[in-house]
Scaffold this motif. Sequence first.
Motif, PDB file in Angstrom:
ATOM      1  N   ALA A  18     -24.547   2.851   4.250  1.00  0.00           N
ATOM      2  CA  ALA A  18     -23.359   2.914   4.996  1.00  0.00           C
ATOM      3  C   ALA A  18     -22.458   2.096   4.357  1.00  0.00           C
ATOM      4  O   ALA A  18     -21.070   2.490   4.432  1.00  0.00           O
ATOM      5  CB  ALA A  18     -23.605   2.450   6.435  1.00  0.00           C
ATOM      6  N   GLY A  19     -22.591   0.875   3.914  1.00  0.00           N
ATOM      7  CA  GLY A  19     -21.408  -0.016   3.425  1.00  0.00           C
ATOM      8  C   GLY A  19     -20.965   0.710   2.205  1.00  0.00           C
ATOM      9  O   GLY A  19     -19.802   0.552   1.763  1.00  0.00           O
ATOM     10  N   LEU A  20     -21.908   1.296   1.284  1.00  0.00           N
ATOM     11  CA  LEU A  20     -21.606   2.084   0.152  1.00  0.00           C
ATOM     12  C   LEU A  20     -20.710   3.130   0.599  1.00  0.00           C
ATOM     13  O   LEU A  20     -19.704   3.549  -0.381  1.00  0.00           O
ATOM     14  CB  LEU A  20     -22.610   2.110  -0.935  1.00  0.00           C
ATOM     15  CG  LEU A  20     -23.304   1.065  -1.551  1.00  0.00           C
ATOM     16  CD1 LEU A  20     -24.550   1.795  -2.227  1.00  0.00           C
ATOM     17  CD2 LEU A  20     -22.409   0.476  -2.366  1.00  0.00           C
ATOM     18  N   ALA A  23     -17.185   2.009   1.391  1.00  0.00           N
ATOM     19  CA  ALA A  23     -16.557   1.735   0.142  1.00  0.00           C
ATOM     20  C   ALA A  23     -16.035   2.855  -0.703  1.00  0.00           C
ATOM     21  O   ALA A  23     -15.144   2.879  -1.282  1.00  0.00           O
ATOM     22  CB  ALA A  23     -17.548   0.554  -0.630  1.00  0.00           C
ATOM     23  N   GLY A  24     -16.740   3.660  -0.710  1.00  0.00           N
ATOM     24  CA  GLY A  24     -16.465   4.746  -1.512  1.00  0.00           C
ATOM     25  C   GLY A  24     -15.244   5.560  -0.873  1.00  0.00           C
ATOM     26  O   GLY A  24     -14.496   6.154  -1.611  1.00  0.00           O
ATOM     27  N   THR A  25     -15.391   5.664   0.266  1.00  0.00           N
ATOM     28  CA  THR A  25     -14.339   6.507   0.964  1.00  0.00           C
ATOM     29  C   THR A  25     -12.938   5.732   0.682  1.00  0.00           C
ATOM     30  O   THR A  25     -12.007   6.428   0.542  1.00  0.00           O
ATOM     31  CB  THR A  25     -14.794   6.335   2.679  1.00  0.00           C
ATOM     32  OG1 THR A  25     -15.831   7.271   2.757  1.00  0.00           O
ATOM     33  CG2 THR A  25     -13.524   7.235   3.295  1.00  0.00           C
ATOM     34  N   LEU A  26     -13.005   4.450   0.985  1.00  0.00           N
ATOM     35  CA  LEU A  26     -12.031   3.802   0.707  1.00  0.00           C
ATOM     36  C   LEU A  26     -11.338   3.726  -0.810  1.00  0.00           C
ATOM     37  O   LEU A  26     -10.062   3.995  -1.031  1.00  0.00           O
ATOM     38  CB  LEU A  26     -12.177   2.024   0.784  1.00  0.00           C
ATOM     39  CG  LEU A  26     -12.200   1.758   2.504  1.00  0.00           C
ATOM     40  CD1 LEU A  26     -12.366   0.410   2.694  1.00  0.00           C
ATOM     41  CD2 LEU A  26     -10.883   2.132   3.110  1.00  0.00           C
ATOM     42  N   ALA A  31      -7.706   5.888  -4.684  1.00  0.00           N
ATOM     43  CA  ALA A  31      -7.502   6.906  -6.069  1.00  0.00           C
ATOM     44  C   ALA A  31      -6.422   7.893  -5.673  1.00  0.00           C
ATOM     45  O   ALA A  31      -5.634   8.110  -6.768  1.00  0.00           O
ATOM     46  CB  ALA A  31      -8.921   7.471  -6.469  1.00  0.00           C
ATOM     47  N   ALA A  32      -6.343   8.599  -4.385  1.00  0.00           N
ATOM     48  CA  ALA A  32      -5.555   9.489  -4.383  1.00  0.00           C
ATOM     49  C   ALA A  32      -3.995   9.068  -4.233  1.00  0.00           C
ATOM     50  O   ALA A  32      -3.239   9.538  -4.635  1.00  0.00           O
ATOM     51  CB  ALA A  32      -5.889  10.343  -2.875  1.00  0.00           C
TER      52      ALA A  32
END
Length: 115
Positions: A18-20, A23-26, A31-32
Amino acid sequence: MTLLTVVDVVLLIAVLAAGLYAAGTLLGRIAANLEDCAEQVREITGHAELIVPGVEHINRTGGVVAGALPLLYGMAEEVVAGAVYQPPAEERAPARPASGTRRSRLHEMVGFTPR
């Protein structure tokens, strides 16, 4: 005891996953945003390339003016040294218009007739 260890390991892996994911969503949003910023920087660079020759001309002209300032300052000092202010001896009457007084038609529009 073994069952509790397996449950603990599964919970640890779930929390880490869940943490990963968070972090990936953020990082995806960052990046966008960076991609948008890069596009804006390219656009600003394109606009700046168009005005660089004008800015160079302005800087050259400013250099010429800055070079002439000491001479202009010296000339202004000479002019001011010879000038002495004399306040008016008497009070002046209020200025009157050269064309005389004007009649306003605004009063007639609202039905008022001045005397």
